[in-house]
Scaffold this motif. Structure first.
Motif, PDB file in Angstrom:
ATOM      1  N   LEU A 159      26.077   5.287 -11.892  1.00  0.00           N
ATOM      2  CA  LEU A 159      25.066   4.241 -11.923  1.00  0.00           C
ATOM      3  C   LEU A 159      25.375   3.346 -13.116  1.00  0.00           C
ATOM      4  O   LEU A 159      25.712   3.825 -14.190  1.00  0.00           O
ATOM      5  CB  LEU A 159      23.661   4.835 -12.072  1.00  0.00           C
ATOM      6  N   THR A 160      25.245   2.040 -12.915  1.00  0.00           N
ATOM      7  CA  THR A 160      25.501   1.075 -13.982  1.00  0.00           C
ATOM      8  C   THR A 160      24.200   0.363 -14.330  1.00  0.00           C
ATOM      9  O   THR A 160      23.443  -0.036 -13.438  1.00  0.00           O
ATOM     10  CB  THR A 160      26.558   0.042 -13.550  1.00  0.00           C
ATOM     11  N   PHE A 161      23.953   0.214 -15.622  1.00  0.00           N
ATOM     12  CA  PHE A 161      22.756  -0.464 -16.105  1.00  0.00           C
ATOM     13  C   PHE A 161      23.122  -1.900 -16.463  1.00  0.00           C
ATOM     14  O   PHE A 161      24.174  -2.156 -17.076  1.00  0.00           O
ATOM     15  CB  PHE A 161      22.172   0.272 -17.309  1.00  0.00           C
ATOM     16  N   ARG A 162      22.226  -2.843 -16.113  1.00  0.00           N
ATOM     17  CA  ARG A 162      22.523  -4.257 -16.313  1.00  0.00           C
ATOM     18  C   ARG A 162      21.311  -5.016 -16.850  1.00  0.00           C
ATOM     19  O   ARG A 162      20.160  -4.628 -16.598  1.00  0.00           O
ATOM     20  CB  ARG A 162      22.991  -4.896 -14.994  1.00  0.00           C
ATOM     21  N   HIS A 163      21.608  -6.093 -17.552  1.00  0.00           N
ATOM     22  CA  HIS A 163      20.561  -6.972 -18.067  1.00  0.00           C
ATOM     23  C   HIS A 163      19.860  -7.643 -16.889  1.00  0.00           C
ATOM     24  O   HIS A 163      20.527  -8.142 -15.967  1.00  0.00           O
ATOM     25  CB  HIS A 163      21.179  -8.019 -18.997  1.00  0.00           C
ATOM     26  N   PRO A 164      18.527  -7.681 -16.856  1.00  0.00           N
ATOM     27  CA  PRO A 164      17.819  -8.191 -15.679  1.00  0.00           C
ATOM     28  C   PRO A 164      17.924  -9.700 -15.474  1.00  0.00           C
ATOM     29  O   PRO A 164      17.562 -10.195 -14.407  1.00  0.00           O
ATOM     30  CB  PRO A 164      16.366  -7.780 -15.942  1.00  0.00           C
ATOM     31  N   ARG A 165      18.420 -10.426 -16.477  1.00  0.00           N
ATOM     32  CA  ARG A 165      18.552 -11.873 -16.344  1.00  0.00           C
ATOM     33  C   ARG A 165      19.996 -12.301 -16.122  1.00  0.00           C
ATOM     34  O   ARG A 165      20.280 -13.171 -15.303  1.00  0.00           O
ATOM     35  CB  ARG A 165      17.993 -12.562 -17.603  1.00  0.00           C
ATOM     36  N   THR A 166      20.914 -11.671 -16.836  1.00  0.00           N
ATOM     37  CA  THR A 166      22.319 -12.077 -16.750  1.00  0.00           C
ATOM     38  C   THR A 166      23.163 -11.165 -15.877  1.00  0.00           C
ATOM     39  O   THR A 166      24.261 -11.530 -15.481  1.00  0.00           O
ATOM     40  CB  THR A 166      22.944 -12.103 -18.154  1.00  0.00           C
ATOM     41  N   LEU A 167      22.698  -9.957 -15.606  1.00  0.00           N
ATOM     42  CA  LEU A 167      23.415  -8.903 -14.880  1.00  0.00           C
ATOM     43  C   LEU A 167      24.602  -8.364 -15.661  1.00  0.00           C
ATOM     44  O   LEU A 167      25.431  -7.630 -15.127  1.00  0.00           O
ATOM     45  CB  LEU A 167      23.858  -9.361 -13.485  1.00  0.00           C
ATOM     46  N   ALA A 168      24.685  -8.701 -16.950  1.00  0.00           N
ATOM     47  CA  ALA A 168      25.738  -8.144 -17.799  1.00  0.00           C
ATOM     48  C   ALA A 168      25.554  -6.639 -17.913  1.00  0.00           C
ATOM     49  O   ALA A 168      24.429  -6.141 -18.032  1.00  0.00           O
ATOM     50  CB  ALA A 168      25.689  -8.790 -19.179  1.00  0.00           C
ATOM     51  N   LYS A 169      26.661  -5.912 -17.893  1.00  0.00           N
ATOM     52  CA  LYS A 169      26.626  -4.459 -17.998  1.00  0.00           C
ATOM     53  C   LYS A 169      26.171  -4.029 -19.384  1.00  0.00           C
ATOM     54  O   LYS A 169      26.664  -4.527 -20.394  1.00  0.00           O
ATOM     55  CB  LYS A 169      28.011  -3.887 -17.702  1.00  0.00           C
TER      56      LYS A 169
END
Length: 276
Positions: A159-169
């Motif tokens: 599972l990968t976590f990402r910023h909710p605005r930029t989708l950056a990992k």
């Protein structure tokens, strides 16, 4: 103490220690196995579902059910009441292949499979707002509100976590069940501190602790859709928590039905599914 006696005593002590460690290891392994709760689905209601929908993402926000579908030239995003006709729908032109979706406030994020982009949409109208680079295969996505982060899958055991605005990992974690990787994690649903994932090509859903990656529950959804109602590609793929309840909506690719269910212990007596 004579040297020979000392050697014998040391040997006895070492053997006892090894026996104790082996016993402890076995007990720890058994305890680990017991930590995985075994559940099954109990059907509360059967709802109609578009049998032409290649379901890739399913999520409820308030009273609205959002659904993302896939296949190049046949992908779409829809919104409306569960079991009813969509009140909003946007069809997505080829070559985009729609994948998982999630709602973050006024935004709906839609992943694409191998197109290298994610699409930000207005959650009310479903109209496209912008596209962002997404340098990974898009599979499932959900919004973990308690951490204000997105959780995504790519068909692997991570599972990968990402910023909710930029989708950056921002991080990732491997998912295991009793120490073994769980692969083909697909559609995701965030509920509190847990992440639910269906395992592609199976009728199994797992509940994951995203802090450790450990599977805490294995949910058997076998038998929801009879074999004689399935066509090629008809696999379970769609898990949406019903807000304010312990219920879920479950469907699959090309399934003509959707099921409102609760998860109960696997040992509980089965009940007949309500008629449509």
């Amino acid at each position: 103490m004579p040297e020979r006696v000392g050697v014998v005593m040391a040997s006895v002590f070492t053997g006892a220690l090894l026996l104790c460690c082996t016993s402890c290891t076995a007990k720890d392994a058994a305890a680990s196995a017991e930590d995985v709760e075994r559940l099954r689905v109990k059907v509360l209601e059967v709802l109609p579902h578009d049998p032409q929908a290649f379901t890739q993402g399913l999520e409820m926000a308030g009273d609205t059910l959002y659904e993302g579908t896939g296949l190049a030239g046949r992908s779409s995003v829809r919104a409306g009441p569960p079991g009813g006709l969509p009140t909003a729908r946007v069809d997505i032109p080829a070559p985009l292949f729609g994948e998982g979706i999630t709602v973050v406030g006024r935004t709906l994020w839609q992943l694409t499979w191998r197109n290298g982009i994610a699409v930000e949409r207005d959650a009310r109208t479903l109209e496209e707002v912008r596209r962002v680079l997404y340098p990974a295969e898009g599979w499932g996505v959900c919004h973990q509100r308690s951490r204000n982060r997105l959780v995504t899958s790519d068909g692997s055991s991570r599972l990968t976590f990402r910023h909710p605005r930029t989708l950056a990992k921002t991080g990732d974690i491997g998912v295991t069940e009793n120490g073994r990787p769980v692969t083909k994690l697909n559609e995701l649903e965030c509920v509190g501190n847990a992440v639910y994932a269906n395992v592609l090509f199976t009728d199994r859903i797992v509940r994951i602790d995203p802090d450790t990656g450990a599977v805490r529950a294995s949910i058997d959804a076998t038998g929801l859709l009879p074999e004689n109602e399935r066509v090629a590609g008809s696999v379970l793929n769609g898990v949406a928590a019903v807000p304010g309840t312990d219920q879920f909506l479950i469907t699959g690719k090309f399934w003509p039905r959707m099921f409102r269910v609760v998860f109960v212990p696997a040992s509980a007596s089965p009940t007949r599914a309500p008629e449509e």
